[in-house]
Motif scaffolding. Structure first.
Motif, mmCIF file in Angstrom:
data_model
loop_
_atom_site.group_PDB
_atom_site.id
_atom_site.type_symbol
_atom_site.label_atom_id
_atom_site.label_comp_id
_atom_site.label_asym_id
_atom_site.label_seq_id
_atom_site.Cartn_x
_atom_site.Cartn_y
_atom_site.Cartn_z
ATOM 1 N N PRO A 169 0.514 -1.355 0.144
ATOM 2 C CA PRO A 169 -0.230 -0.477 0.044
ATOM 3 C C PRO A 169 0.966 1.189 0.052
ATOM 4 C CG PRO A 169 -0.693 -1.815 1.629
ATOM 5 C CD PRO A 169 0.662 -2.366 1.092
ATOM 6 N N PRO A 170 0.373 2.597 -0.518
ATOM 7 C CA PRO A 170 0.997 3.923 0.085
ATOM 8 C C PRO A 170 1.287 3.837 0.995
ATOM 9 C CG PRO A 170 -1.056 4.120 -1.069
ATOM 10 C CD PRO A 170 -1.172 2.718 -0.862
ATOM 11 N N ALA A 171 2.965 4.195 0.917
ATOM 12 C CA ALA A 171 3.886 5.017 2.224
ATOM 13 C C ALA A 171 4.019 4.004 3.592
ATOM 14 C CB ALA A 171 3.171 6.227 2.576
ATOM 15 N N SER A 172 3.698 2.056 2.210
ATOM 16 C CA SER A 172 3.637 1.709 3.828
ATOM 17 C C SER A 172 4.958 0.678 3.768
ATOM 18 C CB SER A 172 2.563 0.053 3.834
ATOM 19 O OG SER A 172 1.417 1.415 4.237
ATOM 20 N N SER A 173 4.715 -0.301 4.232
ATOM 21 C CA SER A 173 6.516 -1.707 4.409
ATOM 22 C C SER A 173 5.583 -1.997 4.705
ATOM 23 C CB SER A 173 7.265 -0.585 4.807
ATOM 24 O OG SER A 173 6.485 -0.901 7.031
ATOM 25 N N ILE A 174 6.531 -3.244 4.503
ATOM 26 C CA ILE A 174 6.910 -4.582 4.116
ATOM 27 C C ILE A 174 7.601 -5.541 4.881
ATOM 28 C CG2 ILE A 174 4.497 -5.514 2.893
ATOM 29 C CD1 ILE A 174 7.352 -6.555 0.560
ATOM 30 N N LEU A 175 7.463 -6.162 5.865
ATOM 31 C CA LEU A 175 8.594 -7.468 6.589
ATOM 32 C C LEU A 175 8.630 -8.509 6.158
ATOM 33 C CD1 LEU A 175 11.168 -6.821 8.845
ATOM 34 C CD2 LEU A 175 9.916 -7.428 10.232
ATOM 35 N N VAL A 176 9.765 -9.353 5.649
ATOM 36 C CA VAL A 176 9.696 -10.391 4.912
ATOM 37 C C VAL A 176 10.523 -10.949 5.956
ATOM 38 C CG1 VAL A 176 9.847 -11.877 3.058
ATOM 39 C CG2 VAL A 176 9.258 -9.633 3.034
ATOM 40 N N THR A 177 10.284 -12.686 6.858
ATOM 41 C CA THR A 177 10.533 -13.314 7.380
ATOM 42 C C THR A 177 10.760 -14.575 7.082
ATOM 43 O OG1 THR A 177 10.305 -11.995 9.291
ATOM 44 C CG2 THR A 177 10.896 -14.036 9.524
ATOM 45 N N VAL A 178 12.065 -15.065 6.803
ATOM 46 C CA VAL A 178 11.909 -16.820 6.006
ATOM 47 C C VAL A 178 13.281 -17.187 6.514
ATOM 48 C CG1 VAL A 178 13.628 -17.528 4.022
ATOM 49 C CG2 VAL A 178 12.326 -16.119 3.483
ATOM 50 N N THR A 179 12.821 -19.055 7.767
ATOM 51 C CA THR A 179 12.360 -19.412 8.084
ATOM 52 C C THR A 179 12.848 -20.603 7.919
ATOM 53 O OG1 THR A 179 10.886 -17.979 10.028
ATOM 54 C CG2 THR A 179 11.861 -20.132 10.671
#
Length: 589
Positions: A169-179
């Motif tokens: 989404p606009p001005a948002s972020s994602i945190l990606v975690t690979v376990t």
């Protein structure tokens, strides 16, 4: 009537056998067997004398023929030692029932070979067939072995991968975690791509820091905006997962985070100035959206503000936390959204950064700072502290006025220093007495309490104040300087004027830069006996082949106390902070 049994020798026995056989009858089988103790009786009977007659007609019943009795009486017949009944081999050791080989070791059910080596390629091994994710998502038991082939050691643009698509989404972020899961432990890496290709700047968003068996995390901030309105817009990205060598299964978690309220300069949050600490996450920051004195565009930034009285300064310290470490940056702003006043970055990942923002005006001012990073990834958490302190020096701009002093060293190599020498008159730096000085060929002077010691050349500049050495700095141009080709360069020092109004002048004469040896720089620092004023003068700054290096683009300009806890920072890696023919005066309050 009792008969005495005669003991026959072997030769006589052989002669008597035919006669006994004839007398007893050829088919008679009813003759009684001797009693069980007959053998014992025979052993007790004394031997016959030679003159006694042989009784033949009674020999057959008393001495059975060979079929009825063994020849050797000392070896008992088999019936006396019944071996089979006493040692029954088969009933006592039943081999098959006691060791059932097949039921106890079922090879095929316990070690299923085929499920451990999947051969079917996953559809999302092709980025054009990426698995679509809708917002915050958790996927379990994703199998990287189903990527194309067997992943080898992978750089940014290599290796076999699985792909996932998401709209940020606009001005948002994602945190990606690979376990990574399963055994043996394996080492994943994760990237965020703008499209189905491998090219810069996409490779700047790579995470491969945690090591085998540990979760790998990557923060991506959507800094895209509309070219028409300038407002933030949604952006489609690809996430890909690969391995550094061995591959296995993994869990994938993607979290969508909205921007923080202070992701814009106009939304700056109050910064406490009592030394207390705020904790924040750069992953919730917003893009700076413009070039701020050499800083990166599009890097997430969080904004804070504090009111500073006249004659005081705001000192803000940012400390990156968590792992992996990242390089922190601090900015100060005069107005929003983007009049950048100063920028601080030491270049050391994980190291604290401090910025000093003075209020040189006659009234209280609201000063704003931005907390940011040196790159778009990795992005992590940080602690931020602020305090307001009275300014020790008032800083003002002046025109350069350079004076002639003698040489104390001529150099044709880099990283030279002078010995520590005594100052020509008493002097105080931030109110603390100093008695000696030493010069570094890298554009700074150190003031020390005594008249002995060692000066470090330290070509890599830092923002000040900073507790690590060198400290006690007067730095008109702290950078990696280089002697001019062919002719070399000088360090100069001397006293000008008469007591009690003398001034001690040091000069860096005719120096270039390691990054640009063809630049030509001459600048001075002055200490004033009567007033304890410090001045920085830029006699001549001639550019070489690289733009703005001669204006302190990669240099630190300012002064710092002996403890590295207070400073006047005029610039740290700020282009155009100094100009040829200009200068600064620092006057104690």
């Amino acid at each position: 009537m009792a008969f005495r049994r005669t003991h026959l020798t072997p030769s006589l026995l052989l002669l008597a056998l035919p006669v006994a056989f004839a007398l007893s009858g050829c088919g008679d089988t009813t003759s009684p067997s001797p009693p069980p103790d007959a053998a014992a009786q025979d052993l007790d009977t004394p031997a016959a004398t030679p003159d006694e007659p042989t009784v033949v007609d009674t020999a057959a019943p008393d001495v059975p023929a060979a079929p009825d009795r063994p020849v050797t009486p000392d070896v008992p017949p088999p019936r006396d030692v019944p071996v089979p009944p006493d040692v029954p081999a088969t009933p006592d050791v039943p081999a098959t029932p006691d060791v059932p080989a097949t039921p106890d070791v079922p090879a095929t059910p316990d070690v299923p070979a085929t499920p451990d080596v999947p051969v079917a390629t996953a559809p999302n091994a092709d980025c054009a067939m990426a698995t679509a994710l809708s917002g915050t998502t958790h996927l379990s038991a994703e199998d990287l072995r189903r990527a194309l082939g067997s992943p080898a050691s992978a750089s940014c643009g290599a290796g076999n991968r699985l792909f996932y698509a998401i709209t940020v989404p606009p001005a948002s972020s994602i945190l990606v975690t690979v376990t990574p899961t399963g055994a043996p432990a394996w080492d994943p890496y994760v990237r965020v791509l703008d499209a189905c290709r491998d090219s810069l700047p996409l490779c700047s968003r790579v995470a491969s820091y945690a090591g085998a068996g540990a979760p790998e995390r990557l923060r991506y901030v959507n800094s895209y905006s509309s070219g028409m309105t300038g407002l933030p817009i949604a952006h489609d990205v690809l996430i890909d997962v690969a391995a550094q060598g061995l591959a296995g299964t993994f869990d994938l978690d993607v979290r969508v985070d909205p921007p923080a309220p202070n992701a814009t300069c106009d939304g700056a949050l109050p910064l406490p100035t009592d030394g207390s600490t705020l904790h924040a996450d750069l992953g919730h920051g917003g893009s700076t959206g413009y070039l701020c004195l050499g800083g990166l565009t599009g890097v997430p930034t969080l904004y804070y503000e504090a009111t500073v009285p006249p004659g005081s300064e705001l000192i803000a310290t940012m400390t990156p936390t968590g792992a992996p470490p990242y390089g922190a940056e601090l900015f100060s702003y005069t107005t929003c959204p983007g009049t950048c006043r100063a920028r601080v970055h030491t270049g050391s990942d994980g190291a604290p950064e401090a910025i000093v923002v003075p209020n040189d005006g006659p009234t209280a001012q609201t000063l704003r700072i931005g907390a940011s990073a040196t790159a778009s990834t990795p992005l992590g958490t940080f602690d931020l502290t602020g305090r307001v302190a009275p300014q020790f020096y008032v800083t003002s701009s002046i025109s350069a006025s350079c004076e002639t002093v003698p040489s104390v060293g001529h150099y044709s190599t880099v990283n030279n220093v002078t010995p520590v020498r005594a100052l020509p008159f008493p002097f105080a730096l931030f109110g603390d007495a100093v008695a000696g000085y030493g010069l570094s060929a890298n554009g700074f002077m150190q003031l020390v309490a005594g008249t002995a010691g060692t000066i470090a050349p330290t070509p890599i500049n830092r923002a000040i104040p900073l507790a690590e050495a060198p400290n006690g700095l007067v730095a008109p141009f702290w950078d990696a300087l280089a002697p001019r080709p062919t002719f070399g360069s000088d360090l100069r020092a001397g006293v000008v004027g008469t007591a009690p109004a003398r001034r001690f002048v040091v000069e860096w004469s005719d120096w270039g830069l390691v990054e640009d040896p063809t630049a030509r720089l001459r600048f001075q620092a002055k200490l004033f006996e009567a007033t304890q004023v410090i001045e920085l003068h830029y006699c001549s700054l001639a550019m070489g082949t690289m733009t703005d290096l001669q204006t302190a683009r990669h240099a630190t300009v300012g002064v710092e106390n002996a403890a590295g806890t207070r400073a006047v920072l005029i610039g740290a890696n700020n282009r155009r902070v100094i100009t040829s023919g200009g200068g600064f005066r620092l006057t104690p309050r």
